[in-house]
Design an enzyme around this catalytic site. Structure first.
Site, mmCIF file in Angstrom:
data_model
loop_
_atom_site.group_PDB
_atom_site.id
_atom_site.type_symbol
_atom_site.label_atom_id
_atom_site.label_comp_id
_atom_site.label_asym_id
_atom_site.label_seq_id
_atom_site.Cartn_x
_atom_site.Cartn_y
_atom_site.Cartn_z
ATOM 1 N N PHE A 370 -28.884 57.815 76.230
ATOM 2 C CA PHE A 370 -28.719 59.305 75.832
ATOM 3 C C PHE A 370 -30.422 59.745 75.687
ATOM 4 C CE2 PHE A 370 -25.490 57.397 73.316
ATOM 5 C CZ PHE A 370 -24.257 57.534 74.354
ATOM 6 N N CYS A 371 -31.144 59.092 76.523
ATOM 7 C CA CYS A 371 -32.665 59.476 76.646
ATOM 8 C C CYS A 371 -33.308 59.221 75.058
ATOM 9 C CB CYS A 371 -33.027 60.881 77.271
ATOM 10 S SG CYS A 371 -32.548 60.703 78.966
ATOM 11 N N ALA A 372 -33.023 58.328 74.564
ATOM 12 C CA ALA A 372 -33.413 58.115 73.011
ATOM 13 C C ALA A 372 -33.053 56.456 72.783
ATOM 14 C CB ALA A 372 -32.440 58.728 71.948
ATOM 15 N N CYS A 390 -31.254 56.337 81.223
ATOM 16 C CA CYS A 390 -30.633 57.494 80.639
ATOM 17 C C CYS A 390 -29.094 57.389 80.918
ATOM 18 C CB CYS A 390 -31.089 58.786 80.960
ATOM 19 S SG CYS A 390 -32.783 59.238 80.125
#
Length: 453
Positions: A370-372, A390
Protein backbone atom coordinates in the site's frame (compact mmCIF):
# COMPACT_ATOMS: atom_id res chain seq x y z
CA UNK A 1 -26.01 -5.23 14.57
CA UNK A 2 -28.92 -2.78 14.46
CA UNK A 3 -28.73 0.31 12.29
CA UNK A 4 -28.65 3.56 14.32
CA UNK A 5 -31.58 5.83 13.51
CA UNK A 6 -29.17 8.68 12.71
CA UNK A 7 -27.32 6.66 10.07
CA UNK A 8 -27.50 8.13 6.59
CA UNK A 9 -28.24 6.09 3.49
CA UNK A 10 -25.21 5.69 1.21
CA UNK A 11 -24.60 8.69 -1.03
CA UNK A 12 -25.15 7.99 -4.76
CA UNK A 13 -21.87 7.31 -6.55
CA UNK A 14 -20.91 6.48 -10.10
CA UNK A 15 -20.63 2.76 -10.84
CA UNK A 16 -23.07 1.64 -8.17
CA UNK A 17 -24.97 -0.48 -10.71
CA UNK A 18 -21.99 -1.80 -12.68
CA UNK A 19 -21.96 -5.58 -13.04
CA UNK A 20 -18.83 -7.69 -13.47
CA UNK A 21 -18.37 -11.29 -14.63
CA UNK A 22 -17.49 -14.06 -12.18
CA UNK A 23 -14.98 -16.70 -13.16
CA UNK A 24 -17.43 -19.31 -11.88
CA UNK A 25 -20.13 -18.03 -14.23
CA UNK A 26 -22.71 -15.28 -14.25
CA UNK A 27 -22.42 -11.67 -13.20
CA UNK A 28 -22.80 -9.69 -9.98
CA UNK A 29 -22.99 -6.03 -9.03
CA UNK A 30 -19.46 -4.85 -8.38
CA UNK A 31 -18.61 -4.22 -4.72
CA UNK A 32 -16.06 -1.38 -4.76
CA UNK A 33 -14.16 -1.76 -1.49
CA UNK A 34 -10.95 0.02 -2.47
CA UNK A 35 -11.91 3.56 -1.47
CA UNK A 36 -8.51 4.20 0.13
CA UNK A 37 -6.90 4.04 -3.31
CA UNK A 38 -9.59 5.95 -5.26
CA UNK A 39 -13.12 6.55 -4.10
CA UNK A 40 -15.89 6.43 -6.72
CA UNK A 41 -17.05 9.88 -7.78
CA UNK A 42 -20.20 11.15 -6.15
CA UNK A 43 -23.07 11.36 -8.63
CA UNK A 44 -23.65 14.92 -7.43
CA UNK A 45 -20.07 15.85 -8.32
CA UNK A 46 -20.30 14.25 -11.75
CA UNK A 47 -23.56 16.05 -12.47
CA UNK A 48 -22.07 19.41 -11.45
CA UNK A 49 -19.03 18.86 -13.67
CA UNK A 50 -21.21 17.75 -16.59
CA UNK A 51 -23.35 20.89 -16.23
CA UNK A 52 -20.22 23.08 -16.38
CA UNK A 53 -18.42 21.20 -19.17
CA UNK A 54 -20.13 23.03 -22.11
CA UNK A 55 -18.94 26.33 -20.61
CA UNK A 56 -15.33 25.22 -20.16
CA UNK A 57 -12.78 27.84 -21.17
CA UNK A 58 -9.31 29.18 -20.44
CA UNK A 59 -8.78 31.00 -17.16
CA UNK A 60 -7.31 34.25 -15.81
CA UNK A 61 -6.38 36.04 -19.03
CA UNK A 62 -9.23 35.34 -21.45
CA UNK A 63 -11.52 38.22 -22.44
CA UNK A 64 -14.37 35.99 -23.62
CA UNK A 65 -17.43 35.12 -21.58
CA UNK A 66 -16.50 31.44 -21.14
CA UNK A 67 -13.01 32.37 -19.99
CA UNK A 68 -14.40 34.79 -17.45
CA UNK A 69 -16.94 32.22 -16.28
CA UNK A 70 -14.22 29.57 -15.93
CA UNK A 71 -12.02 32.00 -14.01
CA UNK A 72 -14.86 32.74 -11.59
CA UNK A 73 -15.53 29.02 -11.11
CA UNK A 74 -11.85 28.32 -10.53
CA UNK A 75 -11.40 31.06 -7.94
CA UNK A 76 -14.74 30.27 -6.29
CA UNK A 77 -13.54 26.67 -6.02
CA UNK A 78 -10.51 27.96 -4.14
CA UNK A 79 -12.75 29.81 -1.69
CA UNK A 80 -14.97 26.73 -1.25
CA UNK A 81 -11.95 24.58 -0.37
CA UNK A 82 -10.70 27.31 1.97
CA UNK A 83 -14.01 27.20 3.85
CA UNK A 84 -14.24 23.39 3.76
CA UNK A 85 -10.84 23.14 5.46
CA UNK A 86 -11.56 25.82 8.06
CA UNK A 87 -8.51 27.78 6.95
CA UNK A 88 -7.30 30.98 8.57
CA UNK A 89 -8.10 34.22 6.75
CA UNK A 90 -4.59 34.65 5.36
CA UNK A 91 -4.01 30.99 4.41
CA UNK A 92 -3.42 30.12 0.76
CA UNK A 93 -5.11 27.33 -1.19
CA UNK A 94 -2.93 26.01 -4.01
CA UNK A 95 -4.35 23.53 -6.50
CA UNK A 96 -2.01 20.66 -7.35
CA UNK A 97 -2.25 17.25 -9.00
CA UNK A 98 -2.50 15.14 -5.83
CA UNK A 99 -1.41 14.77 -2.21
CA UNK A 100 1.97 13.61 -3.49
CA UNK A 101 2.31 16.72 -5.63
CA UNK A 102 1.21 18.95 -2.74
CA UNK A 103 3.83 17.58 -0.37
CA UNK A 104 6.55 17.75 -3.01
CA UNK A 105 5.59 21.40 -3.56
CA UNK A 106 5.96 22.08 0.16
CA UNK A 107 9.26 20.20 0.21
CA UNK A 108 10.53 22.47 -2.56
CA UNK A 109 9.49 25.53 -0.50
CA UNK A 110 11.33 24.60 2.72
CA UNK A 111 13.64 27.35 3.97
CA UNK A 112 17.36 26.70 3.98
CA UNK A 113 18.51 24.46 6.81
CA UNK A 114 15.02 23.17 7.58
CA UNK A 115 14.84 19.84 9.41
CA UNK A 116 11.95 17.48 8.79
CA UNK A 117 10.50 14.98 11.26
CA UNK A 118 8.36 12.17 9.89
CA UNK A 119 7.14 8.87 11.31
CA UNK A 120 8.03 5.67 9.46
CA UNK A 121 4.30 4.96 9.41
CA UNK A 122 3.62 7.48 6.65
CA UNK A 123 2.48 6.78 3.11
CA UNK A 124 5.36 7.23 0.66
CA UNK A 125 3.73 10.50 -0.49
CA UNK A 126 4.64 12.06 2.85
CA UNK A 127 7.65 9.88 3.66
CA UNK A 128 9.79 10.55 0.58
CA UNK A 129 9.54 14.15 -0.72
CA UNK A 130 12.07 15.63 1.73
CA UNK A 131 15.21 14.64 -0.17
CA UNK A 132 16.88 18.07 0.08
CA UNK A 133 16.33 18.41 3.83
CA UNK A 134 17.85 16.77 6.88
CA UNK A 135 15.21 14.19 7.79
CA UNK A 136 14.67 12.44 11.11
CA UNK A 137 12.61 9.29 10.69
CA UNK A 138 10.69 8.36 13.83
CA UNK A 139 9.85 4.79 14.85
CA UNK A 140 6.28 3.57 14.67
CA UNK A 141 4.47 4.38 17.94
CA UNK A 142 2.15 1.86 19.56
CA UNK A 143 -0.22 4.35 21.17
CA UNK A 144 -1.29 7.89 20.30
CA UNK A 145 0.36 9.11 23.49
CA UNK A 146 3.60 7.43 22.48
CA UNK A 147 3.44 9.23 19.13
CA UNK A 148 3.34 12.58 20.91
CA UNK A 149 6.12 11.58 23.33
CA UNK A 150 8.31 10.34 20.46
CA UNK A 151 7.91 13.60 18.58
CA UNK A 152 8.55 15.74 21.66
CA UNK A 153 11.81 13.87 22.39
CA UNK A 154 13.00 14.21 18.82
CA UNK A 155 12.23 17.92 18.68
CA UNK A 156 13.84 18.55 22.07
CA UNK A 157 17.06 16.91 20.86
CA UNK A 158 17.41 18.97 17.68
CA UNK A 159 20.30 21.43 17.53
CA UNK A 160 20.54 24.19 16.49
CA UNK A 161 17.01 25.56 16.73
CA UNK A 162 16.51 26.48 13.08
CA UNK A 163 13.37 25.96 10.98
CA UNK A 164 11.69 22.57 11.36
CA UNK A 165 8.69 20.79 9.90
CA UNK A 166 6.72 17.82 11.18
CA UNK A 167 4.78 15.73 8.65
CA UNK A 168 2.04 13.46 9.92
CA UNK A 169 -0.96 11.58 8.58
CA UNK A 170 -4.47 12.20 9.85
CA UNK A 171 -5.65 8.63 9.25
CA UNK A 172 -3.47 5.72 8.21
CA UNK A 173 -3.96 4.39 4.69
CA UNK A 174 -3.07 0.92 6.06
CA UNK A 175 -4.90 0.59 9.38
CA UNK A 176 -7.38 3.46 9.10
CA UNK A 177 -6.44 4.53 12.63
CA UNK A 178 -6.84 8.20 13.54
CA UNK A 179 -3.70 10.01 14.68
CA UNK A 180 -3.59 12.61 17.50
CA UNK A 181 -3.13 15.50 15.11
CA UNK A 182 -4.08 18.30 17.50
CA UNK A 183 -1.70 17.01 20.17
CA UNK A 184 1.13 16.55 17.66
CA UNK A 185 0.56 20.09 16.38
CA UNK A 186 0.78 21.42 19.93
CA UNK A 187 4.04 19.53 20.50
CA UNK A 188 5.49 20.82 17.22
CA UNK A 189 4.60 24.43 17.97
CA UNK A 190 5.89 24.20 21.54
CA UNK A 191 9.32 23.44 20.07
CA UNK A 192 9.16 26.08 17.34
CA UNK A 193 8.38 23.65 14.53
CA UNK A 194 5.62 23.73 11.94
CA UNK A 195 3.40 20.82 10.94
CA UNK A 196 1.81 19.62 7.72
CA UNK A 197 -1.13 17.23 7.81
CA UNK A 198 -1.52 14.54 5.16
CA UNK A 199 -5.31 14.43 5.10
CA UNK A 200 -5.67 12.17 2.06
CA UNK A 201 -7.43 9.48 4.13
CA UNK A 202 -8.95 11.81 6.73
CA UNK A 203 -10.74 14.49 4.69
CA UNK A 204 -13.13 12.06 2.92
CA UNK A 205 -14.30 10.62 6.25
CA UNK A 206 -14.08 13.30 8.94
CA UNK A 207 -14.25 17.11 9.03
CA UNK A 208 -10.81 18.71 8.81
CA UNK A 209 -10.26 22.21 10.21
CA UNK A 210 -6.86 23.82 9.83
CA UNK A 211 -7.84 26.34 12.49
CA UNK A 212 -9.18 23.82 15.03
CA UNK A 213 -6.36 21.31 14.57
CA UNK A 214 -3.86 24.18 14.55
CA UNK A 215 -1.82 22.72 11.70
CA UNK A 216 0.23 24.92 9.39
CA UNK A 217 -0.64 23.12 6.16
CA UNK A 218 -2.96 20.39 4.97
CA UNK A 219 -2.71 18.30 1.80
CA UNK A 220 -5.26 16.00 0.20
CA UNK A 221 -6.32 14.51 -3.16
CA UNK A 222 -9.55 14.91 -5.07
CA UNK A 223 -9.69 11.30 -6.18
CA UNK A 224 -10.03 10.15 -2.57
CA UNK A 225 -12.63 12.85 -1.84
CA UNK A 226 -15.18 11.44 -4.31
CA UNK A 227 -14.05 13.78 -7.10
CA UNK A 228 -12.85 12.51 -10.48
CA UNK A 229 -9.80 13.81 -12.38
CA UNK A 230 -6.24 14.43 -11.23
CA UNK A 231 -6.38 17.24 -8.72
CA UNK A 232 -5.19 17.97 -5.21
CA UNK A 233 -4.78 20.74 -2.67
CA UNK A 234 -2.08 22.25 -0.49
CA UNK A 235 -3.58 24.78 1.91
CA UNK A 236 -2.00 26.73 4.72
CA UNK A 237 0.47 29.42 5.64
CA UNK A 238 1.62 31.67 2.81
CA UNK A 239 5.06 32.82 3.96
CA UNK A 240 7.21 29.81 3.03
CA UNK A 241 5.34 29.46 -0.26
CA UNK A 242 5.69 33.16 -1.03
CA UNK A 243 9.43 33.20 -0.31
CA UNK A 244 10.25 30.04 -2.28
CA UNK A 245 11.07 29.86 -5.96
CA UNK A 246 8.02 28.79 -7.99
CA UNK A 247 7.42 25.04 -7.93
CA UNK A 248 7.10 25.21 -11.73
CA UNK A 249 8.47 28.05 -13.85
CA UNK A 250 6.21 29.29 -16.61
CA UNK A 251 3.14 31.22 -17.59
CA UNK A 252 0.69 31.98 -14.81
CA UNK A 253 3.39 31.95 -12.13
CA UNK A 254 5.08 35.02 -13.63
CA UNK A 255 3.75 38.55 -13.15
CA UNK A 256 6.23 40.25 -15.50
CA UNK A 257 9.04 39.03 -17.75
CA UNK A 258 11.51 41.34 -19.49
CA UNK A 259 14.74 40.99 -21.44
CA UNK A 260 17.85 42.54 -19.95
CA UNK A 261 20.43 44.50 -21.87
CA UNK A 262 22.91 41.65 -21.40
CA UNK A 263 20.52 39.26 -23.15
CA UNK A 264 19.17 37.59 -20.02
CA UNK A 265 15.64 37.61 -18.61
CA UNK A 266 14.28 39.26 -15.50
CA UNK A 267 11.21 37.69 -13.94
CA UNK A 268 8.83 39.04 -11.35
CA UNK A 269 6.85 36.17 -9.85
CA UNK A 270 3.37 36.26 -8.37
CA UNK A 271 3.20 36.16 -4.57
CA UNK A 272 -0.17 34.43 -4.18
CA UNK A 273 -1.29 30.89 -5.00
CA UNK A 274 -0.60 31.51 -8.71
CA UNK A 275 3.12 31.49 -7.89
CA UNK A 276 2.97 27.68 -7.70
CA UNK A 277 0.27 27.04 -10.32
CA UNK A 278 2.23 27.64 -13.53
CA UNK A 279 0.67 26.47 -16.77
CA UNK A 280 -2.99 26.06 -17.62
CA UNK A 281 -4.65 24.84 -14.41
CA UNK A 282 -6.93 21.83 -14.13
CA UNK A 283 -10.11 23.90 -13.90
CA UNK A 284 -12.44 20.91 -14.05
CA UNK A 285 -10.41 19.10 -11.40
CA UNK A 286 -10.55 22.10 -9.06
CA UNK A 287 -14.27 22.53 -9.69
CA UNK A 288 -14.82 18.81 -8.99
CA UNK A 289 -13.00 19.09 -5.64
CA UNK A 290 -15.14 22.09 -4.70
CA UNK A 291 -18.30 20.21 -5.71
CA UNK A 292 -17.24 17.28 -3.49
CA UNK A 293 -16.57 19.65 -0.58
CA UNK A 294 -20.06 21.09 -0.95
CA UNK A 295 -21.71 17.67 -1.28
CA UNK A 296 -20.03 16.29 1.84
CA UNK A 297 -20.78 19.43 3.83
CA UNK A 298 -24.44 19.36 2.83
CA UNK A 299 -24.73 15.63 3.62
CA UNK A 300 -23.36 16.36 7.08
CA UNK A 301 -20.25 14.75 8.49
CA UNK A 302 -22.04 13.70 11.66
CA UNK A 303 -24.32 11.43 9.64
CA UNK A 304 -21.47 10.30 7.36
CA UNK A 305 -19.32 9.35 10.34
CA UNK A 306 -22.22 7.51 12.00
CA UNK A 307 -22.83 5.42 8.88
CA UNK A 308 -19.15 4.64 8.47
CA UNK A 309 -18.76 3.58 12.08
CA UNK A 310 -21.73 1.27 11.59
CA UNK A 311 -20.04 -0.32 8.56
CA UNK A 312 -16.71 -0.57 10.40
CA UNK A 313 -18.49 -2.41 13.19
CA UNK A 314 -20.04 -4.88 10.72
CA UNK A 315 -16.67 -5.63 9.13
CA UNK A 316 -14.78 -5.94 12.39
CA UNK A 317 -17.43 -8.19 13.97
CA UNK A 318 -17.45 -10.40 10.89
CA UNK A 319 -13.67 -10.72 10.70
CA UNK A 320 -13.46 -11.40 14.45
CA UNK A 321 -15.49 -14.57 13.85
CA UNK A 322 -12.68 -15.97 11.65
CA UNK A 323 -9.73 -17.04 13.85
CA UNK A 324 -7.44 -17.27 10.80
CA UNK A 325 -7.80 -13.53 10.12
CA UNK A 326 -5.51 -11.02 11.83
CA UNK A 327 -6.41 -7.35 11.48
CA UNK A 328 -3.35 -5.09 11.48
CA UNK A 329 -3.20 -2.29 14.03
CA UNK A 330 -0.74 0.07 15.65
CA UNK A 331 -2.92 1.44 18.43
CA UNK A 332 -5.04 -1.59 19.28
CA UNK A 333 -8.49 -2.93 18.43
CA UNK A 334 -10.34 -0.13 20.20
CA UNK A 335 -8.55 2.69 18.38
CA UNK A 336 -10.90 4.98 16.43
CA UNK A 337 -10.49 4.65 12.69
CA UNK A 338 -11.93 5.51 9.31
CA UNK A 339 -13.24 2.86 6.92
CA UNK A 340 -9.85 1.30 6.15
CA UNK A 341 -8.76 -2.11 7.50
CA UNK A 342 -5.86 -4.31 6.48
CA UNK A 343 -5.49 -7.95 7.43
CA UNK A 344 -3.68 -11.19 6.73
CA UNK A 345 -5.16 -14.69 6.57
CA UNK A 346 -3.30 -17.72 7.90
CA UNK A 347 -2.48 -20.14 5.10
CA UNK A 348 -3.19 -17.64 2.32
CA UNK A 349 -1.02 -15.57 0.06
CA UNK A 350 -2.65 -12.12 0.20
CA UNK A 351 -2.60 -11.69 -3.56
CA UNK A 352 -4.33 -15.05 -3.95
CA UNK A 353 -6.98 -14.06 -1.42
CA UNK A 354 -7.66 -10.71 -3.10
CA UNK A 355 -7.82 -12.38 -6.51
CA UNK A 356 -10.39 -14.87 -5.27
CA UNK A 357 -12.52 -12.10 -3.75
CA UNK A 358 -12.58 -10.40 -7.13
CA UNK A 359 -12.94 -13.36 -9.47
CA UNK A 360 -15.42 -15.40 -7.42
CA UNK A 361 -17.40 -12.70 -5.56
CA UNK A 362 -17.07 -9.49 -7.58
CA UNK A 363 -15.39 -7.68 -4.69
CA UNK A 364 -12.62 -5.18 -5.36
CA UNK A 365 -10.05 -4.82 -2.57
CA UNK A 366 -6.31 -4.13 -2.62
CA UNK A 367 -3.36 -6.29 -1.64
CA UNK A 368 0.31 -5.47 -1.19
CA UNK A 369 2.23 -2.97 0.90
CA UNK A 370 0.00 0.00 0.00
CA UNK A 371 2.89 2.41 -0.71
CA UNK A 372 3.63 2.34 3.02
CA UNK A 373 6.34 -0.31 3.06
CA UNK A 374 8.00 0.47 6.42
CA UNK A 375 4.64 0.51 8.22
CA UNK A 376 3.31 -2.72 6.73
CA UNK A 377 6.58 -4.53 7.36
CA UNK A 378 6.55 -3.30 10.96
CA UNK A 379 2.99 -4.55 11.40
CA UNK A 380 3.84 -7.91 9.80
CA UNK A 381 7.06 -8.26 11.75
CA UNK A 382 9.05 -8.79 8.56
CA UNK A 383 12.48 -7.60 7.48
CA UNK A 384 12.31 -3.79 7.28
CA UNK A 385 14.94 -3.84 4.53
CA UNK A 386 13.24 -6.48 2.42
CA UNK A 387 12.16 -6.02 -1.15
CA UNK A 388 8.63 -4.86 -1.85
CA UNK A 389 6.38 -3.18 -4.37
CA UNK A 390 3.26 -1.09 -4.04
CA UNK A 391 1.41 -4.05 -5.50
CA UNK A 392 1.78 -7.72 -4.65
CA UNK A 393 5.23 -9.29 -4.64
CA UNK A 394 5.81 -12.30 -6.83
CA UNK A 395 4.48 -15.19 -4.79
CA UNK A 396 2.45 -18.06 -6.15
CA UNK A 397 -0.94 -19.02 -4.68
CA UNK A 398 -0.40 -20.77 -1.37
CA UNK A 399 3.09 -19.34 -0.88
CA UNK A 400 3.79 -16.98 2.00
CA UNK A 401 3.89 -13.33 0.95
CA UNK A 402 5.00 -10.33 2.96
CA UNK A 403 1.95 -8.27 2.14
CA UNK A 404 -1.62 -7.82 3.31
CA UNK A 405 -5.20 -7.37 2.09
CA UNK A 406 -6.90 -3.99 2.52
CA UNK A 407 -10.64 -3.37 2.51
CA UNK A 408 -11.84 0.23 2.46
CA UNK A 409 -15.19 1.94 2.11
CA UNK A 410 -16.98 5.21 2.68
CA UNK A 411 -19.96 7.42 1.99
CA UNK A 412 -21.15 5.49 -1.06
CA UNK A 413 -20.85 1.95 0.30
CA UNK A 414 -24.13 0.04 0.69
CA UNK A 415 -24.62 -2.53 3.44
CA UNK A 416 -24.74 -5.35 0.91
CA UNK A 417 -21.15 -4.77 -0.17
CA UNK A 418 -19.67 -5.21 3.28
CA UNK A 419 -22.02 -8.11 4.02
CA UNK A 420 -20.90 -9.84 0.83
CA UNK A 421 -17.28 -9.20 1.77
CA UNK A 422 -17.65 -10.73 5.24
CA UNK A 423 -19.47 -13.75 3.80
CA UNK A 424 -16.78 -14.19 1.14
CA UNK A 425 -13.97 -14.10 3.71
CA UNK A 426 -15.67 -16.75 5.80
CA UNK A 427 -16.35 -19.00 2.81
CA UNK A 428 -12.84 -18.71 1.38
CA UNK A 429 -11.24 -19.51 4.73
CA UNK A 430 -13.63 -22.40 5.37
CA UNK A 431 -13.88 -23.92 1.89
CA UNK A 432 -10.92 -22.57 -0.06
CA UNK A 433 -11.03 -21.02 -3.53
CA UNK A 434 -13.36 -22.54 -6.10
CA UNK A 435 -10.99 -21.84 -8.96
CA UNK A 436 -7.33 -22.38 -9.80
CA UNK A 437 -5.02 -19.38 -9.87
CA UNK A 438 -1.56 -18.64 -11.23
CA UNK A 439 1.00 -15.85 -11.00
CA UNK A 440 1.20 -13.53 -14.01
CA UNK A 441 3.38 -10.40 -14.10
CA UNK A 442 3.73 -10.54 -10.34
CA UNK A 443 -0.01 -10.81 -9.66
CA UNK A 444 -2.26 -13.71 -8.82
CA UNK A 445 -4.93 -14.17 -11.51
CA UNK A 446 -7.52 -16.85 -12.33
CA UNK A 447 -6.14 -19.61 -14.53
CA UNK A 448 -8.60 -19.42 -17.39
CA UNK A 449 -7.05 -22.46 -19.05
CA UNK A 450 -7.94 -24.63 -16.07
CA UNK A 451 -11.15 -26.03 -14.69
CA UNK A 452 -12.60 -25.07 -11.36
CA UNK A 453 -10.64 -26.18 -8.31
Amino acid sequence: MSVPTAVLAPLPVLGRDVTVPLVTGGEVTYAALDYAASAPALQRVWDDVAAYAPYYGSVHRGAGYLSQLSTDLFENARRTVHDFLGCRDDDQVVFTRSTTDSLNLLAAALPAGCRVFVFETEHHASLLPWRDAEVTFLDAPRTPAQAVETLERALADREPYGPALVCVTGASNVTGELWPVRELAAAAHAHGARIVLDAAQLAPHHPVSVRDLDVDWVAFSGHKLYAPFGSGVLAGRADWLREAEPYLAGGGASRKVARRADGGVDVEWHEGAARHEAGSPNVIGAYAIAAACKALTEAGFEALVAREEYLIGKVREGLAEVPEVRVLSLFGDDAPRVGVLSFVVDGWNSSHFAAALSAEYGIGVRDGLFCAHPLVRTLLGSDPGGQGECGAPEAAPGEKSLNAVRVSFGAGTPDEHVERFVTAVKELVRDGARWNYRTEDGRCVPDTSAEAA
